[in-house]
Scaffold this active site. Structure first.
Site, short mmCIF file in Angstrom:
data_model
loop_
_atom_site.label_atom_id
_atom_site.label_comp_id
_atom_site.label_asym_id
_atom_site.label_seq_id
_atom_site.Cartn_x
_atom_site.Cartn_y
_atom_site.Cartn_z
N ASN A 161 44.17 33.34 39.07
CA ASN A 161 43.18 34.02 39.91
C ASN A 161 42.93 33.07 41.09
O ASN A 161 42.40 31.98 40.91
CB ASN A 161 41.91 34.23 39.09
CG ASN A 161 40.82 35.02 39.78
OD1 ASN A 161 39.69 35.03 39.30
ND2 ASN A 161 41.11 35.69 40.87
N GLN B 116 39.88 36.01 46.14
CA GLN B 116 38.51 35.82 46.64
C GLN B 116 38.46 34.67 47.64
O GLN B 116 39.23 33.72 47.54
CB GLN B 116 37.54 35.51 45.49
CG GLN B 116 37.06 36.70 44.68
CD GLN B 116 37.96 37.01 43.51
OE1 GLN B 116 38.73 36.16 43.06
NE2 GLN B 116 37.86 38.24 43.00
N ASN C 107 35.12 39.24 47.71
CA ASN C 107 36.36 39.83 47.22
C ASN C 107 37.32 40.06 48.38
O ASN C 107 36.92 40.06 49.55
CB ASN C 107 36.08 41.15 46.51
CG ASN C 107 35.61 40.94 45.08
OD1 ASN C 107 35.93 39.93 44.45
ND2 ASN C 107 34.87 41.90 44.55
N CYS D 85 31.44 34.69 40.39
CA CYS D 85 32.89 34.63 40.16
C CYS D 85 33.15 33.48 39.19
O CYS D 85 32.94 32.32 39.54
CB CYS D 85 33.64 34.42 41.47
SG CYS D 85 35.42 34.22 41.27
N ASN E 146 27.42 39.91 37.83
CA ASN E 146 28.14 41.02 38.43
C ASN E 146 28.41 42.05 37.33
O ASN E 146 28.39 41.72 36.14
CB ASN E 146 29.43 40.55 39.12
CG ASN E 146 30.34 39.75 38.20
OD1 ASN E 146 30.04 39.50 37.04
ND2 ASN E 146 31.48 39.32 38.71
N HIS F 14 30.08 44.66 34.67
CA HIS F 14 31.32 44.82 33.92
C HIS F 14 31.20 45.98 32.94
O HIS F 14 30.16 46.17 32.30
CB HIS F 14 31.64 43.55 33.12
CG HIS F 14 32.06 42.40 33.97
ND1 HIS F 14 33.38 42.14 34.28
CD2 HIS F 14 31.33 41.45 34.58
CE1 HIS F 14 33.44 41.07 35.06
NE2 HIS F 14 32.21 40.63 35.25
N ASN G 182 33.48 46.01 37.57
CA ASN G 182 34.73 45.40 37.12
C ASN G 182 35.10 46.06 35.79
O ASN G 182 34.25 46.21 34.91
CB ASN G 182 34.55 43.89 36.91
CG ASN G 182 34.15 43.19 38.20
OD1 ASN G 182 34.97 42.96 39.08
ND2 ASN G 182 32.87 42.84 38.31
N GLU H 8 39.54 44.12 38.82
CA GLU H 8 38.35 43.59 39.47
C GLU H 8 37.91 44.47 40.63
O GLU H 8 38.72 44.89 41.45
CB GLU H 8 38.61 42.16 39.98
CG GLU H 8 38.74 41.14 38.87
CD GLU H 8 38.60 39.72 39.39
OE1 GLU H 8 37.65 39.45 40.16
OE2 GLU H 8 39.44 38.87 39.04
N ARG H 9 36.61 44.68 40.69
CA ARG H 9 36.01 45.42 41.80
C ARG H 9 36.35 44.73 43.12
O ARG H 9 36.05 43.57 43.33
CB ARG H 9 34.48 45.45 41.59
CG ARG H 9 33.68 46.06 42.69
CD ARG H 9 32.18 45.87 42.45
NE ARG H 9 31.81 44.44 42.36
CZ ARG H 9 30.55 44.02 42.31
NH1 ARG H 9 29.55 44.87 42.33
NH2 ARG H 9 30.30 42.72 42.23
N CYS I 257 40.12 36.91 35.02
CA CYS I 257 38.76 37.14 35.53
C CYS I 257 37.80 36.42 34.60
O CYS I 257 37.66 36.79 33.43
CB CYS I 257 38.45 38.64 35.56
SG CYS I 257 36.77 39.02 36.11
N GLY I 258 37.15 35.37 35.13
CA GLY I 258 36.27 34.55 34.30
C GLY I 258 35.04 35.29 33.82
O GLY I 258 34.72 35.26 32.62
N GLY J 92 34.78 38.44 33.64
CA GLY J 92 35.29 39.51 32.79
C GLY J 92 35.53 39.03 31.37
O GLY J 92 35.27 39.75 30.41
#
Length: 275
Positions: free
Chosen positions: A13, A46, A64, A73, A159, A161, A192, A210-211, A219-220, A222
């Site tokens: 990522n 990102q 993003n 993030c 964020n 999910h 996400n 990811e959004r 995705c951390g 996530g």
């Protein structure tokens, strides 16, 4: 003026990281999209900006690839933690984000742990457009009488999910469903979209749409959300290894303080100057 940057990644990522504590930088959405463009720009999932802070080592902002600024993030936070610890010579760093203050610590020669704080579990935390039990929300994909996917869990890690549970993530329709659900009306701020395969009480295979960035190698946040959502359904214990396309993350949802601890690698790929 020329603007130096670092290209970094956490499990593939990838990020363009810009130091803005000495020289302010205020990128527009168009600037972000140009930097993130993998054909004509530097290319990244990102953009990360490190600004000054009066109360922590730095204030960190994330965008993003589509130009939208986001609050959190996970993989980017590990990368920032690595940079701040290298600069200070200490084994710990704290930094502010729009989602709150995070603490990063060294966890080995190439491993960084970040305390991501407590997950948001109320429908207003995600947020959802209407009140629902976030352990399993009323959402399905496919025919009403035979849905392909249904009853996902929802978690906020700073964020939003949503996590679908699937028998085999490698054949799950990640791209099709991810792009469909990302802007679903149930999620007024977008979402996400995770696809989790439970392999054992301490192991989850995960892919995330990811959004604003699409399908990424890792995705951390996530991974944190998937562990929390899985534990709430009784599928796994409070600690598990998350297998992502880019590698593994170790996630612990501590019972003592409700905080989620994410541990994984972070590395610098190269340096450059923004065009």
């Amino acid at each position: 003026m020329s603007r130096p940057f670092l290209k970094m990644n956490g499990l593939g990522n990838d990020f363009v990281v810009v130091e803005a504590r000495s020289a302010p930088f205020s990128p527009s959405a168009e600037d972000v999209r140009a930097i993130a463009n993998r054909t004509n720009g530097v290319g990244c999932d990102q953009l990360v900006l490190i600004e000054g802070s009066d109360t922590a080592d730095a204030f960190v902002r994330f965008w993003n690839a589509d130009g939208e600024e986001i609050d959190a993030c996970g993989n980017g936070s590990r990368c920032v933690g690595l940079l701040l610890m290298q600069a200070s010579g200490r084994d710990e760093a704290t930094f502010e984000t729009k989602a709150g203050v995070l603490t990063a610590r060294r966890a080995g020669p190439t491993q960084i742990s970040v305390d991501m704080g407590a997950p948001g579990l109320s429908w207003t935390d995600i947020p959802l457009a209407e009140a629902m039990d976030t352990r399993g929300v009323e959402l399905q994909v496919g025919p009403i009488d035979a849905p392909l996917l249904h009853t996902p869990g929802c978690v906020s890690m700073g964020n939003p999910h949503v996590v679908f549970f699937v028998p085999d993530v490698d054949v799950a329709p990640v791209r099709q469903v991810g792009s469909l659900i990302e802007r679903h009306p149930l999620f007024p701020e977008g979402v996400n979209v995770g696809f989790a395969q439970i392999k054992a009480r301490d192991r989850i295979r995960l892919r995330v749409w990811e959004r604003g960035a699409g399908l990424t190698k890792a995705c951390g946040t996530g991974a944190c959300a998937a562990l929390v959502a899985s534990h709430r359904r009784g599928f796994v214990d409070r600690t598990a290894t998350l297998e992502l396309d880019g590698g593994d993350l170790h996630i612990e949802w501590r019972a003592s303080d409700d905080h989620v601890i994410m541990t994984g690698p972070a590395q610098i790929d190269f340096t450059g100057v923004l065009p």
